[in-house]
Each structure stands twice: as structure tokens, then as C-alpha cells.
Design a protein around this motif. Structure first.
Motif, mmCIF file in Angstrom:
data_model
loop_
_atom_site.group_PDB
_atom_site.id
_atom_site.type_symbol
_atom_site.label_atom_id
_atom_site.label_comp_id
_atom_site.label_asym_id
_atom_site.label_seq_id
_atom_site.Cartn_x
_atom_site.Cartn_y
_atom_site.Cartn_z
ATOM 1 N N ILE A 188 8.582 4.237 22.519
ATOM 2 C CA ILE A 188 8.197 5.404 21.715
ATOM 3 C C ILE A 188 7.829 6.602 22.586
ATOM 4 C CG2 ILE A 188 6.326 6.255 20.229
ATOM 5 C CD1 ILE A 188 6.545 3.538 18.728
ATOM 6 N N PRO A 189 6.996 6.438 23.640
ATOM 7 C CA PRO A 189 6.667 7.597 24.465
ATOM 8 C C PRO A 189 7.846 8.141 25.261
ATOM 9 C CG PRO A 189 5.056 5.841 24.755
ATOM 10 C CD PRO A 189 6.231 5.254 24.041
ATOM 11 N N GLU A 190 8.882 7.325 25.465
ATOM 12 C CA GLU A 190 10.070 7.816 26.165
ATOM 13 C C GLU A 190 10.971 8.612 25.226
ATOM 14 O OE1 GLU A 190 10.097 7.730 29.246
ATOM 15 O OE2 GLU A 190 8.732 6.106 29.748
ATOM 16 N N VAL A 191 11.013 8.198 23.944
ATOM 17 C CA VAL A 191 11.817 8.913 22.955
ATOM 18 C C VAL A 191 11.373 10.374 22.851
ATOM 19 C CG1 VAL A 191 12.314 9.105 20.482
ATOM 20 C CG2 VAL A 191 12.394 6.877 21.594
ATOM 21 N N ARG A 192 10.065 10.602 22.966
ATOM 22 C CA ARG A 192 9.515 11.949 22.824
ATOM 23 C C ARG A 192 9.149 12.568 24.174
ATOM 24 N NH1 ARG A 192 5.615 12.012 17.416
ATOM 25 N NH2 ARG A 192 7.262 11.502 15.900
ATOM 26 N N SER A 193 9.880 12.225 25.190
ATOM 27 C CA SER A 193 9.586 12.726 26.534
ATOM 28 C C SER A 193 10.700 13.647 27.021
ATOM 29 C CB SER A 193 9.439 11.554 27.506
ATOM 30 O OG SER A 193 10.712 10.984 27.788
ATOM 31 N N MET A 199 13.944 10.597 28.482
ATOM 32 C CA MET A 199 14.907 9.784 27.774
ATOM 33 C C MET A 199 15.052 10.279 26.339
ATOM 34 S SD MET A 199 13.825 5.962 29.181
ATOM 35 C CE MET A 199 15.408 5.216 28.800
ATOM 36 N N TYR A 200 16.000 9.692 25.639
ATOM 37 C CA TYR A 200 16.189 10.003 24.226
ATOM 38 C C TYR A 200 16.779 8.787 23.527
ATOM 39 C CZ TYR A 200 21.174 10.634 25.346
ATOM 40 O OH TYR A 200 22.468 10.433 25.756
ATOM 41 N N SER A 201 16.716 8.782 22.209
ATOM 42 C CA SER A 201 17.267 7.683 21.430
ATOM 43 C C SER A 201 18.674 8.037 20.967
ATOM 44 C CB SER A 201 16.391 7.396 20.206
ATOM 45 O OG SER A 201 17.014 6.447 19.363
ATOM 46 N N ASP A 202 19.633 7.264 21.426
ATOM 47 C CA ASP A 202 21.022 7.447 21.004
ATOM 48 C C ASP A 202 21.217 6.665 19.704
ATOM 49 O OD1 ASP A 202 23.696 7.957 20.813
ATOM 50 O OD2 ASP A 202 24.285 6.746 22.539
ATOM 51 N N PHE A 203 20.459 7.049 18.677
ATOM 52 C CA PHE A 203 20.444 6.267 17.445
ATOM 53 C C PHE A 203 21.749 6.344 16.662
ATOM 54 C CE2 PHE A 203 18.019 10.242 16.748
ATOM 55 C CZ PHE A 203 18.801 10.864 15.791
ATOM 56 N N MET A 209 18.506 3.421 24.114
ATOM 57 C CA MET A 209 17.694 4.350 24.898
ATOM 58 C C MET A 209 18.465 4.822 26.120
ATOM 59 S SD MET A 209 14.834 4.815 23.323
ATOM 60 C CE MET A 209 13.880 5.549 24.651
ATOM 61 N N LYS A 210 18.602 6.136 26.246
ATOM 62 C CA LYS A 210 19.376 6.719 27.348
ATOM 63 C C LYS A 210 18.504 7.671 28.165
ATOM 64 C CE LYS A 210 23.374 4.905 26.125
ATOM 65 N NZ LYS A 210 24.360 5.716 25.400
ATOM 66 N N VAL A 211 18.878 7.815 29.421
ATOM 67 C CA VAL A 211 18.213 8.767 30.310
ATOM 68 C C VAL A 211 18.885 10.127 30.148
ATOM 69 C CG1 VAL A 211 17.687 9.330 32.719
ATOM 70 C CG2 VAL A 211 17.656 6.939 31.948
ATOM 71 N N LEU A 212 18.096 11.173 30.064
ATOM 72 C CA LEU A 212 18.674 12.513 29.982
ATOM 73 C C LEU A 212 19.424 12.849 31.267
ATOM 74 C CD1 LEU A 212 15.643 14.328 28.354
ATOM 75 C CD2 LEU A 212 17.937 14.192 27.365
ATOM 76 N N THR A 213 20.568 13.497 31.114
ATOM 77 C CA THR A 213 21.389 13.868 32.276
ATOM 78 C C THR A 213 20.572 14.679 33.270
ATOM 79 O OG1 THR A 213 23.388 13.864 30.919
ATOM 80 C CG2 THR A 213 23.476 15.063 33.017
ATOM 81 N N ALA A 214 19.783 15.607 32.769
ATOM 82 C CA ALA A 214 18.969 16.449 33.652
ATOM 83 C C ALA A 214 17.929 15.628 34.401
ATOM 84 C CB ALA A 214 18.294 17.552 32.839
ATOM 85 N N ASN A 256 24.181 7.218 32.072
ATOM 86 C CA ASN A 256 22.764 7.448 31.776
ATOM 87 C C ASN A 256 22.074 6.238 31.147
ATOM 88 O OD1 ASN A 256 22.855 10.074 32.812
ATOM 89 N ND2 ASN A 256 23.572 10.890 30.852
ATOM 90 N N VAL A 257 22.487 5.065 31.589
ATOM 91 C CA VAL A 257 21.841 3.824 31.165
ATOM 92 C C VAL A 257 20.836 3.409 32.233
ATOM 93 C CG1 VAL A 257 22.169 1.360 30.718
ATOM 94 C CG2 VAL A 257 23.791 3.031 29.804
ATOM 95 N N LEU A 258 19.612 3.156 31.821
ATOM 96 C CA LEU A 258 18.582 2.683 32.741
ATOM 97 C C LEU A 258 18.691 1.167 32.849
ATOM 98 C CD1 LEU A 258 16.026 3.268 34.459
ATOM 99 C CD2 LEU A 258 14.682 3.023 32.370
ATOM 100 N N ASN A 259 19.328 0.711 33.917
ATOM 101 C CA ASN A 259 19.530 -0.732 34.066
ATOM 102 C C ASN A 259 18.883 -1.263 35.341
ATOM 103 O OD1 ASN A 259 21.202 0.197 36.079
ATOM 104 N ND2 ASN A 259 23.027 -0.903 35.396
ATOM 105 N N GLY A 260 17.880 -0.537 35.835
ATOM 106 C CA GLY A 260 17.220 -0.972 37.054
ATOM 107 C C GLY A 260 15.848 -1.565 36.818
#
Length: 478
Positions: free
Chosen positions: A70-75, A78-82, A314-319, A338-342
Motif C-alpha cells: 500500500i505505501p508503495e502504491v502511493r509513493s 512504484m505503482y499498481s499496474d491494476f 506492482m511495478k517500479v516507475l521508470t524514473a 520495471n519488475v522488482l525481482n531482487g
């Protein structure tokens, strides 16, 4: 608040934890079957309830998933690729939540279930002398009991802090905090405390935990799946950095650093440290999951990873990805898609609630405030950076920074803690605007501190309790 809400949640919890250890089975069956909780008469029973707190905390609606996402969605991270994922967090991302929203109801239920268990431990009055298979010495039994109660105080403080950030009005233009139960009473009706009163209880609980957990012999630092004295101090540094009490943060971080019990994980072990169970040198507190409690399709891993290993929600913003240097090992954990897989790769990975790196970042920020030491700030900052750059013949190796600013620290927090549930809270505590994003990450409406939608709705299930004294947050009348 009436604890009827909690008893509803315990039925679900009982089924969800049926495959866990005997300790967990004892906690959930005993707690569920009793309207008025029976006394715990042995150290083993107290330990069961302590473990029961952690069991609830790892649920997919709390630290096992939603509370970190949730805190990443509104940061700004990251964003939600819903639209292309599984639809997770669409209402959170679009600020279209209602009072029956699952992302308010489920975390609230989990949090107050943990609080109920903490309160049973804290207020336990055995019907006779406590027993313990490991010792018959009354002094040793009392010390062990106090240590276990210390863990419960620490967890109660952490959960109240989590609830305050999610449901309190501190950044939403109001004065109300959350309901603060200090006893397990199924018949109780309570109002919401103010933000100030909620904070006072959090601080009192943390202080009590430190006092009760002081005996060195009882702190088993090798077991990272329960809090110890140093991890409590680390969690306190998290709380006080959000409060802005930088002198407190400096003292707490110094205690952790000078203990020498933790270190920053190196570049070659960075990714692996998130999948190591109870072993990584930087892990200060993690929630045990394992194969029997595998969170599967509800796990953080499934939110992050694309098919066939997840939903890719959940995806990482390009920027954000562009902020990493080419030889930063953390960049390797973010794909060009932009996938966080680490970080979380499996539904059975332990959940890292507190890492040494976060404590160092808290310390660096606090040291740059009035009364702090720029020398210490640089030391903490360089400890992390020195372990994040991989050697390369084409790219220069890391050169220690000779100066650091608060903006440097804020950026390093984003890069180090991405995907771990800090982005939204950092924006709010720093008074920065919060940008709403579409399912493709495109920026939209900007909200500033004081907007009532920055606090989550109080769940309808709570507001519907007959005779409730709990009032809703503005903007969620539906």
C-alpha cells in the motif's frame, strides 16, 4: 471499539494457521474458544502467545503483503499496474476507497487481532505461580516472563504505530488517532484516541519493552524471528524518525551500531539476503513463514513478479529505476520491464520487517539535523554505499562520499527500501506532495498534507458494531 470485531477475525485466523507449529495452534484455539481469556500459567503458554503475535503479523493483509505494498502504491517509487495485473490495489491507487474496502478492513482486522494477543500477554495474571520446564527458580521464571511481556509491549507499540499511520488523521487534516486498547475485553466500547494520545501510548510501550528486555542473557540475537533489545531500539528509531525526534534517533542508532551485532550485507549477497531465512547479517527482525505457511498467490512475491511466478501487479516507475547507477547491485533487481525481482521471490520467504540498513539511514538523517554530527552521517551513509557497487573494469569502483545532504539521504532511502513499505509514509512525514498514478504509472492528481483522503477509511465492520463510539474519517460516508 468493541472486540466483537476481533473475535470474528479469529475464526479466519484459526483456519489459516492450522498447519503451523503446536505453539501457534495453542494460541489460536485457546484464544478463539474463550470469550474471556483464561490465565496463562506457564512460560510455555506465554511463549505461545508471543509467537501468535508474529503469526498474525505475517498474514497477507498485514506484513505478508498489503501493508508493505500500500505505501508503495502511493509513493514516487512504484505503482499498481491494476489494468494488466490482477487488479490489486486499484482502489488505493485511484483514491476511490469506501468504508467496506478490503484494503482498509483486512489490515485493520489483522492489526487489532495482534493487539488483542499482545494485551493478553501484557495483562496476564496466572492463577498460581508461573511454571517453566527449563527452570524452577522463581527469579529466573519472573525474568523470563518479563522478557516475554517486553516483546508484547514492543509489538503493541509497533502495531499501534502502523495503525496510526494508516488510519490516523495526522496528515489528513484532523486530530484523531486510532482506538488504543490496553486490555483484552470483548465487551469494551472505546473511542478513538487523539494522535497525541496514541503517540504517548506507543512511546510508553516502547520504553517499557526496553526496560523489561534489558537482561543480556535472554536476548538471543541469533534468532531474528522474534524481537530482541536491539531490534526494539531499531524499531524505535523508525518511530522517532517519523515523529521528528532526531536526538532520540541518534541515541538509538548509536546503541545498535556500537553493539557490533549487525552489518550491511555486501553486493554479492544483497539479493540472496532477502531469501535467507533467519540468517542474513543485516536482518534485525523478520517474520518466519516457511513452506507450511507459504502465502502463495497472496504473497508479496505474487504482487511483484510477472507470470508464471506471479501477477506482475506492482511495478517500479521508470524514473525511479533511472536513479540507480549502472554498477549499483540494486539496479540488477529491477528489470527493464520495471519488475522488482531482487527481493521477495517466493511465497515462503521470511518477511524482513527491520534491516540494519534502514537503521543506518535513520541515523544518517538524524545526524544531519541540528545537534547531530556530519561525521556520523557520512559514516552511516558510506557504510551502505560501499556495499552496493559491484566491481567492474568498465565502471569505476565506489569512492566514498566526502559530503552528504538530506536530499542524498532521502534518495538513498528510496533506492534501498523500495518495495518494503516506506515510500508513502516518507512523503507524508516530510510534507511532500503525493501524486496519484494511473495503471501505467502516469502522474495525475496531486494531494498535499491535510487532504482527508490521505487517511484510510475506518472499516464499516467497525462502524457497524452496535453502540460503537468510533467515528469515521471524513470523506468515507459510504
Amino acid at each position: 471499539m468493541k472486540n466483537t470485531f476481533l473475535k470474528i477475525g479469529l475464526g479466519v485466523l484459526l483456519a489459516a494457521t492450522a498447519l503451523n507449529s503446536c505453539r501457534d495452534e495453542f494460541v489460536d484455539s485457546q484464544f478463539f474458544q474463550s470469550v474471556q481469556q483464561s490465565p496463562l500459567n506457564s512460560i510455555e503458554e506465554l511463549e505461545s502467545f508471543v509467537r501468535g503475535q508474529y503469526t498474525t503479523m505475517r498474514s497477507s493483509s498485514y506484513y505478508g503483503g498489503d501493508f508493505l505494498m500500500i505505501p508503495e502504491v502511493r509513493s514516487d517509487n512504484m505503482y499498481s499496474d491494476f489494468a494488466n495485473g490482477a487488479g490489486y490495489y486499484q482502489t488505493v491507487a485511484s483514491y476511490s476507497m469506501v468504508s467496506s474496502d478490503q484494503y482498509a478492513t483486512n489490515p485493520y482486522q489483522a492489526m487489532y487481532t495482534v493487539l488483542a494477543k499482545s494485551n493478553i500477554i501484557i495483562n496476564n495474571q496466572p492463577s498460581g505461580a508461573l511454571t517453566w520446564k527449563a527452570s524452577q527458580d522463581p527469579a529466573a521464571i519472573l525474568q523470563k516472563s518479563d522478557y516475554l511481556k517486553g516483546q508484547a509491549y514492543a509489538i503493541r507499540a509497533l502495531v499501534l504505530f502502523d495503525a496510526l499511520r494508516l488510519f490516523g488523521q495526522e496528515y489528513a487534516g484532523g486530530l484523531l488517532g486510532v482506538v488504543v486498547p490496553t486490555k483484552y475485553d470483548p465487551t469494551s466500547l472505546q473511542t478513538r484516541s487523539t494522535v497525541a494520545a496514541t503517540r504517548s501510548q506507543i512511546e510508553a510501550d516502547f520504553d517499557k519493552a526496553v526496560t523489561l528486555m534489558a537482561p543480556a542473557a535472554l536476548n538471543l540475537y541469533g534468532d531474528k524471528t522474534t524481537v530482541n533489545l536491539l531490534s526494539v531500539k531499531g524499531l524505535m528509531s523508525r518511530y522517532y524518525i517519523y515523529k521528528g525526534d532526531f536526538a532520540k534517533v541518534r541515541t538509538l542508532v548509536n546503541d545498535v551500531v556500537t553493539s557490533g551485532r549487525y552489518s550491511v550485507v555486501g553486493p554479492n549477497d544483497y539479493a540472496r539476503s532477502f531469501t535467507q531465512a533467519n540468517a542474513a547479517q543485516n536482518s534485525m527482525f523478520e517474520l518466519s513463514v516457511g513452506s507450511l505457511a507459504d502465502l502463495g498467490t497472496t504473497s508479496i512475491a505474487y504482487k511483484l513478479l510477472p507470470a508464471p511466478n506471479g501477477y506482475g501487479n506492482m511495478k517500479v516507475l521508470t524514473a525511479m529505476r533511472a536513479n540507480y547507477s549502472a554498477n549499483d547491485v540494486r539496479r540488477d533487481g529491477i528489470t527493464t520491464a520495471n519488475v522488482l525481482n531482487g527481493k521477495y521471490l517466493n511465497g515462503f520467504d521470511n518477511i524482513h520487517v527491520l534491516r540494519y540498513e534502514e537503521v543506518l539511514l535513520n541515523g544518517a538523517e538524524a545526524e544531519l539535523q541540528p545537534g547531530g554530527s556530519t561525521v556520523n552521517a557520512l559514516k552511516y551513509y558510506n557504510l551502505i554505499l560501499a556495499n552496493r557497487f559491484k566491481a567492474s573494469t568498465a565502471i569505476p569502483v565506489f569512492v566514498p562520499a566526502v559530503a552528504v545532504t538530506l536530499d542524498d539521504i532521502y534518495m538513498e532511502r528510496r533506492k534501498e527500501l523500495i518495495g518494503e513499505g516506506f515510500g508513502y509514509w516518507d512523503l507524508l512525514r516530510l510534507g511532500k506532495p503525493v501524486t496519484q498514478r494511473s495503471s501505467s504509472g502516469v502522474a495525475g492528481t496531486v494531494r498535499t498534507v491535510g487532504n482527508n483522503l490521505l487517511a484510510f477509511p475506518i472499516p464499516r465492520a467497525e462502524l457497524n458494531v452496535p453502540g460503537t463510539l468510533v467515528v469515521p474519517n471524513p470523506g468515507y460516508a459510504n
